[in-house]
Design an enzyme around this catalytic site. Structure first.
Site: not given
Ligand code: COS
Length: 404
Positions: A127, A132, A362, A365, A389
């Site tokens: 996935f 970076p 712990q 030890g 994730e």
């Molecule tokens: N399911 C479906 N759609 C989603 C969603 C979800 N859980 N969360 C957000 N969306 C959609 C929103 O509805 C929005 O849609 P529209 O474009 O139609 O308005 C779009 O995605 C953007 O959403 P949002 O503005 O909330 O995005 P952000 O950039 O603010 O990001 C977070 C939100 C921080 C929650 C997200 O970036 C995140 O989960 N970050 C962590 C990433 C992660 O887990 N990385 C690990 C990688 S795998 S090791």
């Protein structure tokens, strides 16, 4: 108070399967765990073992050659394997994470092409979302895909990608519309590892889960057909978020397994280890630690099972309504609680894993601090569950957003 319909039950056949997996984990996986960690070697033999026992079929429906036993059973299995070896549990977790985008959002052709060969364990996915410069904020990714005739051409470098060099295909997210704005105009693609222009870049040297290679896949002008687009062009961010909403349960299960494994080991050690003429578990100082560790694991398990049951109920409701109107399952919204509970389970269980493994060291030890005993490995393996994730800070954000 929960309605009765919110409760979960674990069917007897799942408990029987758990027993079988527990036996495999104890007899075949646990004895390999220290060596896998020491050599930082991907356990191909254990992947074959999981495949032979149908364990890699757990994330899949029967129509795609899987067990069709749902999310709760899958994560019960992740927990059992993680008790013995967190790196090996990650093989099963990634089998889900890297195929959920296809399972939930892919065309029928994509599902038929990829899922059956993953259910048998022949193929394994990766996935590729993070970069970076784009970790917690994947909406700021730089990888680009442009249309050229019937094909898409992908350019970019991803980061911290599990299964690097092992995966047969990568779910790659790329910006396809530069003007759409942050988190928008992103598309999800399946990229087979043997496509020209794909290469394996830097591999990381890690604190924990050392038996699972992590690093940078490089996409340099990789051409893929339109058929490899997952879902709609421009909807890739939703594919990523919808996938993580479920796959985070796997991280919770892995964390819980590490925590329970450390608790069980510390309790057994405390029965045998004698100081001041008595087994150390006769001292309240040790008893209270063990009691807290066991309690935190039990609380984490309840939250995890409840979250898994929500996914399974939501899937059952969606497939019933899509059968009724012949539409694809995703035309029906998932339970809005799924993302929230998945984030809560991941947050809670990974914090428990850190607290509990520190305490396990712990209890042992000086012996806890050396590689002859497994708890220092468990502590190192636990740390990543608070990070990958989605960091636990991001989980809190996801949960808090549902409370506004
Ligand atoms: N399911 C479906 N759609 C989603 C969603 C979800 N859980 N969360 C957000 N969306 C959609 C929103 O509805 C929005 O849609 P529209 O474009 O139609 O308005 C779009 O995605 C953007 O959403 P949002 O503005 O909330 O995005 P952000 O950039 O603010 O990001 C977070 C939100 C921080 C929650 C997200 O970036 C995140 O989960 N970050 C962590 C990433 C992660 O887990 N990385 C690990 C990688 S795998 S090791």
């Amino acid at each position: 108070m929960s309605a009765l319909s919110d409760l979960y039950t674990v069917p007897q056949e799942h408990l029987d399967f758990r027993e079988a997996i527990r036996e495999i984990a104890t007899e075949r996986i646990a004895p390999r765990a220290a060596q896998i960690d020491e050599e930082a070697a991907y356990p191909h033999d254990l992947r074959r073992l999981l495949a032979e026992h149908d364990i890699l079929g757990l994330p899949f429906e029967t129509e795609h050659g899987g067990t069709g036993t749902g999310t709760l059973m899958l994560n019960v299995a992740v927990e059992e394997i993680a008790k013995a070896c967190a790196s090996t549990a990650l093989i099963l977790m990634i089998q889900e994470l890297g195929t959920l985008p296809i399972k939930l959002f892919g065309s029928e052709e994509l599902r038929d092409r990829f899922l059956p060969r993953c259910a048998t364990g022949e193929w394994t996915p990766a996935f590729a979302l993070s970069e970076p410069e784009a970790g917690s904020d994947p909406g700021g990714m730089r990888t680009r895909a442009v249309k050229d005739g019937d094909e898409w051409v992908i350019d970019g470098t991803k980061n911290w990608i599990t299964n690097l060099g092992i995966a047969d295909f990568y779910i790659c997210f790329a910006v396809t519309d530069r003007d759409a704005g942050h988190s928008r105009g992103i598309t999800a693609f399946v990229v087979e590892a043997d496509r020209p222009g794909f290469s394996v870049g830097k591999l990381e040297h890690k604190l924990g889960i050392r038996g699972s290679p992590t690093g940078q896949p490089i996409f340099d002008g990789v051409r893929i057909p339109e058929a490899n687009v997952i879902g709609q062009v421009g909807h890739g961010f939703r594919v990523a978020m919808g996938t993580l909403d479920r796959s985070r349960l796997g991280v919770a299960a892995q964390a819980l397994g590490i925590a329970q494994g450390a608790t069980d080991y510390a309790a057994a050690y405390a029965r045998e280890r004698r100081q001041f003429g008595e087994p150390i578990n006769s001292f309240q100082a040790i008893q209270f630690k063990l009691a807290d560790m066991e309690t935190q694991c039990a609380a984490g398990r309840e939250l995890l099972y409840q979250a898994c049951a929500k996914v399974d109920r939501s899937d059952a409701a969606r497939s019933a309504s899509s059968l009724a109107d012949n539409g694809p399952p995703l035309s029906h919204p998932a339970d809005p609680d799924v993302g929230k509970y998945s984030a809560m389970a991941k947050l809670f269980c990974s914090d428990v894993a850190m607290k509990v493994t520190v305490e396990a060291v712990q209890v042992l030890g000086g012996y806890g601090y050396v590689k002859e005993y497994p708890v220092e490995r468990m502590l190192r393996d636990a740390k990543i569950t608070q990070i990958y994730e989605g960091t636990n800070e991001i989980q809190r954000l996801v949960i808090a957003r549902t409370m506004r």
